[in-house]
Design a protein around this motif. Structure first.
Motif, PDB file in Angstrom:
ATOM      1  N   ASP A  88       0.851  -1.193   0.000  1.00 31.97           N
ATOM      2  CA  ASP A  88       0.000   0.000   0.000  1.00 31.97           C
ATOM      3  C   ASP A  88       0.888   1.245   0.000  1.00 31.97           C
ATOM      4  OD1 ASP A  88      -2.280   1.556  -0.002  1.00 31.97           O
ATOM      5  OD2 ASP A  88      -2.985   0.952   1.980  1.00 31.97           O
ATOM      6  N   THR A 105      -0.464   9.037   1.798  1.00 31.33           N
ATOM      7  CA  THR A 105       0.158  10.349   1.999  1.00 31.33           C
ATOM      8  C   THR A 105       0.187  10.650   3.490  1.00 31.33           C
ATOM      9  OG1 THR A 105      -0.713  11.034  -0.136  1.00 31.33           O
ATOM     10  CG2 THR A 105      -0.076  12.791   1.388  1.00 31.33           C
ATOM     11  N   ASN A 145       1.700  13.696   6.442  1.00 31.92           N
ATOM     12  CA  ASN A 145       2.521  14.860   6.786  1.00 31.92           C
ATOM     13  C   ASN A 145       2.604  15.140   8.284  1.00 31.92           C
ATOM     14  OD1 ASN A 145      -0.105  15.875   6.869  1.00 31.92           O
ATOM     15  ND2 ASN A 145       0.630  17.960   6.533  1.00 31.92           N
ATOM     16  N   TRP A 146       2.031  14.256   9.091  1.00 30.77           N
ATOM     17  CA  TRP A 146       2.193  14.413  10.541  1.00 30.77           C
ATOM     18  C   TRP A 146       3.429  13.643  10.985  1.00 30.77           C
ATOM     19  CZ3 TRP A 146      -3.326  13.958  13.082  1.00 30.77           C
ATOM     20  CH2 TRP A 146      -4.077  15.066  12.658  1.00 30.77           C
ATOM     21  N   VAL A 193       2.342  10.005  12.801  1.00 35.93           N
ATOM     22  CA  VAL A 193       0.996   9.504  13.104  1.00 35.93           C
ATOM     23  C   VAL A 193       0.417   8.863  11.845  1.00 35.93           C
ATOM     24  CG1 VAL A 193      -1.348  10.123  13.770  1.00 35.93           C
ATOM     25  CG2 VAL A 193       0.601  11.278  14.838  1.00 35.93           C
ATOM     26  N   SER A 247      -3.013   6.963  11.059  1.00 34.96           N
ATOM     27  CA  SER A 247      -4.313   6.654  11.657  1.00 34.96           C
ATOM     28  C   SER A 247      -4.692   5.188  11.452  1.00 34.96           C
ATOM     29  CB  SER A 247      -5.380   7.554  11.024  1.00 34.96           C
ATOM     30  OG  SER A 247      -6.661   6.996  11.246  1.00 34.96           O
ATOM     31  N   ASN A 288      -6.626   3.992   8.386  1.00 36.14           N
ATOM     32  CA  ASN A 288      -5.995   3.767   7.090  1.00 36.14           C
ATOM     33  C   ASN A 288      -5.592   2.308   6.920  1.00 36.14           C
ATOM     34  OD1 ASN A 288      -6.170   6.444   6.326  1.00 36.14           O
ATOM     35  ND2 ASN A 288      -4.276   6.972   7.386  1.00 36.14           N
ATOM     36  N   ASP A 289      -5.729   1.808   5.689  1.00 38.47           N
ATOM     37  CA  ASP A 289      -5.310   0.434   5.414  1.00 38.47           C
ATOM     38  C   ASP A 289      -3.820   0.261   5.691  1.00 38.47           C
ATOM     39  OD1 ASP A 289      -7.888  -0.164   4.644  1.00 38.47           O
ATOM     40  OD2 ASP A 289      -7.522   0.325   2.540  1.00 38.47           O
ATOM     41  N   SER A 290      -3.059   1.307   5.450  1.00 39.72           N
ATOM     42  CA  SER A 290      -1.606   1.228   5.669  1.00 39.72           C
ATOM     43  C   SER A 290      -1.271   0.895   7.120  1.00 39.72           C
ATOM     44  CB  SER A 290      -0.946   2.561   5.310  1.00 39.72           C
ATOM     45  OG  SER A 290      -1.168   2.886   3.963  1.00 39.72           O
ATOM     46  N   GLY A 330      -3.643  10.163  -1.115  1.00 42.70           N
ATOM     47  CA  GLY A 330      -4.117  10.512   0.225  1.00 42.70           C
ATOM     48  C   GLY A 330      -5.631  10.540   0.353  1.00 42.70           C
ATOM     49  N   THR A 365      -7.603   7.902  -1.286  1.00 38.88           N
ATOM     50  CA  THR A 365      -8.115   6.592  -1.715  1.00 38.88           C
ATOM     51  C   THR A 365      -7.528   5.522  -0.794  1.00 38.88           C
ATOM     52  OG1 THR A 365      -6.287   6.507  -3.297  1.00 38.88           O
ATOM     53  CG2 THR A 365      -8.433   7.138  -4.171  1.00 38.88           C
ATOM     54  N   HIS A 366      -8.203   4.376  -0.734  1.00 35.50           N
ATOM     55  CA  HIS A 366      -7.768   3.322   0.185  1.00 35.50           C
ATOM     56  C   HIS A 366      -7.273   2.092  -0.562  1.00 35.50           C
ATOM     57  CE1 HIS A 366      -8.793   5.401   3.831  1.00 35.50           C
ATOM     58  NE2 HIS A 366      -9.931   5.794   3.256  1.00 35.50           N
ATOM     59  N   GLY A 367      -6.167   1.568  -0.072  1.00 39.75           N
ATOM     60  CA  GLY A 367      -5.469   0.467  -0.731  1.00 39.75           C
ATOM     61  C   GLY A 367      -6.265  -0.814  -0.862  1.00 39.75           C
ATOM     62  N   LYS A 419      -3.350   1.407  -5.812  1.00 38.79           N
ATOM     63  CA  LYS A 419      -2.889   2.780  -6.065  1.00 38.79           C
ATOM     64  C   LYS A 419      -1.618   2.813  -6.907  1.00 38.79           C
ATOM     65  CE  LYS A 419      -4.151   4.169  -1.489  1.00 38.79           C
ATOM     66  NZ  LYS A 419      -3.979   5.158  -0.406  1.00 38.79           N
TER      67      LYS A 419
HETATM   68  C1  LIG Z   1      -1.881  15.973   2.214  1.00 40.82           C
HETATM   69  C2  LIG Z   1      -2.341  14.804   3.036  1.00 40.82           C
HETATM   70  C3  LIG Z   1      -1.709  14.516   4.224  1.00 40.82           C
HETATM   71  C4  LIG Z   1      -2.104  13.419   5.004  1.00 40.82           C
HETATM   72  N1  LIG Z   1      -1.454  13.155   6.181  1.00 40.82           N
HETATM   73  C5  LIG Z   1      -1.807  12.066   6.911  1.00 40.82           C
HETATM   74  C6  LIG Z   1      -1.106  11.746   8.122  1.00 40.82           C
HETATM   75  O1  LIG Z   1      -0.174  12.421   8.528  1.00 40.82           O
HETATM   76  N2  LIG Z   1      -1.519  10.660   8.825  1.00 40.82           N
HETATM   77  C7  LIG Z   1      -2.557   9.866   8.409  1.00 40.82           C
HETATM   78  O2  LIG Z   1      -2.879   8.888   9.089  1.00 40.82           O
HETATM   79  N3  LIG Z   1      -3.229  10.137   7.253  1.00 40.82           N
HETATM   80  C8  LIG Z   1      -2.876  11.216   6.511  1.00 40.82           C
HETATM   81  N4  LIG Z   1      -3.532  11.492   5.335  1.00 40.82           N
HETATM   82  C9  LIG Z   1      -4.664  10.620   4.937  1.00 40.82           C
HETATM   83  C10 LIG Z   1      -4.237   9.316   4.246  1.00 40.82           C
HETATM   84  O3  LIG Z   1      -3.251   9.542   3.268  1.00 40.82           O
HETATM   85  C11 LIG Z   1      -5.505   8.724   3.595  1.00 40.82           C
HETATM   86  O4  LIG Z   1      -6.430   8.374   4.610  1.00 40.82           O
HETATM   87  C12 LIG Z   1      -5.237   7.554   2.674  1.00 40.82           C
HETATM   88  O5  LIG Z   1      -6.403   7.332   1.918  1.00 40.82           O
HETATM   89  C13 LIG Z   1      -4.853   6.284   3.403  1.00 40.82           C
HETATM   90  O6  LIG Z   1      -4.631   5.276   2.459  1.00 40.82           O
HETATM   91  P1  LIG Z   1      -4.719   3.715   2.836  1.00 40.82           P
HETATM   92  O7  LIG Z   1      -6.077   3.469   3.438  1.00 40.82           O
HETATM   93  O8  LIG Z   1      -4.504   3.000   1.541  1.00 40.82           O
HETATM   94  O9  LIG Z   1      -3.636   3.450   3.851  1.00 40.82           O
HETATM   95  C14 LIG Z   1      -3.172  12.584   4.553  1.00 40.82           C
HETATM   96  C15 LIG Z   1      -3.795  12.877   3.336  1.00 40.82           C
HETATM   97  C16 LIG Z   1      -3.402  13.974   2.587  1.00 40.82           C
HETATM   98  C17 LIG Z   1      -4.109  14.272   1.288  1.00 40.82           C
END
Ligand SMILES: Cc1cc2nc3c(=O)[nH]c(=O)nc-3n(C[C@H](O)[C@H](O)[C@H](O)COP(=O)(O)O)c2cc1C
Length: 184
Positions: A37, A40, A42-43, A57, A59, A62-64, A91, A93-95, A100
């Motif tokens: 997966d 995105t 930035n935390w 961080v 969350s 997230n699938d990741s 950022g 869409t979900h894996g 992706k």
């Molecule tokens: C600019 C931007 C920054 C993001 N920063 C974070 C972050 O720091 N931590 C986090 O858990 N999700 C963050 N996200 C949200 C995840 O990238 C987003 O939920 C993503 O769909 C997760 O993909 P996944 O479900 O395939 O893992 C951010 C999204 C964007 C657009």
């Protein structure tokens, strides 16, 4: 020095992130049990030079999250502005629902230490191993040790993208130099 005094006003606490989030936005790649997966993120924050520690961080929504927690590894890939639309797409869409890597035309390379793929469309990739998981339960906060760092010598001043929430990104701008001594 004579500098401007700002007349500040009390604002909702949720606005804190707009001013403190430093970016750059990174793409976190992960792989575990035949799945991979990319998301995105930035935390994040640098925590130590040696070993090179980075906290972030991710969350649990997230699938990741499952992949990085299960494998205890990830790669932090740093894109430039040319990838901004891809950064947003990854950022939002979900894996488990979309591949992706295919959808966003991501090339991949194998790392030297970790199983998660490197993204050569990013100018830098950092292979990471989980250093401390104690804050994962409470805050979804992972402390990573960077174990390999891959950085292109060009561009010398990458145009990284820095996210301040609500769809607003800024691109790294002017470079200024000052003497800060040896340690910093
Ligand atoms: C600019 C931007 C920054 C993001 N920063 C974070 C972050 O720091 N931590 C986090 O858990 N999700 C963050 N996200 C949200 C995840 O990238 C987003 O939920 C993503 O769909 C997760 O993909 P996944 O479900 O395939 O893992 C951010 C999204 C964007 C657009």
């Amino acid at each position: 020095v004579k500098t401007r005094r700002y007349r500040r006003r009390s604002v909702p606490l949720i606005e804190t992130r707009r001013h403190l989030e430093p970016g750059p936005a990174v793409l976190v790649t992960s792989a575990w049990r035949g799945r991979r997966d990319v998301m995105t993120m930035n935390w994040h924050t640098v925590m130590e030079f040696t070993p090179a520690l980075v906290g972030c961080v991710i969350s649990e929504a997230n699938d990741s999250f499952d992949l990085v927690r299960g494998s205890r590894e990830c790669v932090l890939n740093v894109p430039q502005r040319e990838l901004l639309d891809v950064v947003v797409g990854i950022g939002t869409t979900h894996g488990t629902r979309v591949d992706k890597f295919a959808r966003f035309g991501l090339a991949t390379e194998e790392g030297e230490v970790v199983k998660a793929p490197l993204l050569p469309q990013c100018y830098a990739s950092f292979e990471c191993r989980l250093h401390d998981a104690r804050l994962v339960k409470k805050y979804n906060f992972f402390v990573w040790e960077v174990v390999r760092a891959w950085v292109s010598p060009t561009p010398r001043r990458p145009e990284t993208v820095h996210y301040s929430g609500e769809g607003v990104f800024r691109v790294a701008g002017a470079t200024l130099r000052r003497d800060v001594g040896k340690l910093l």
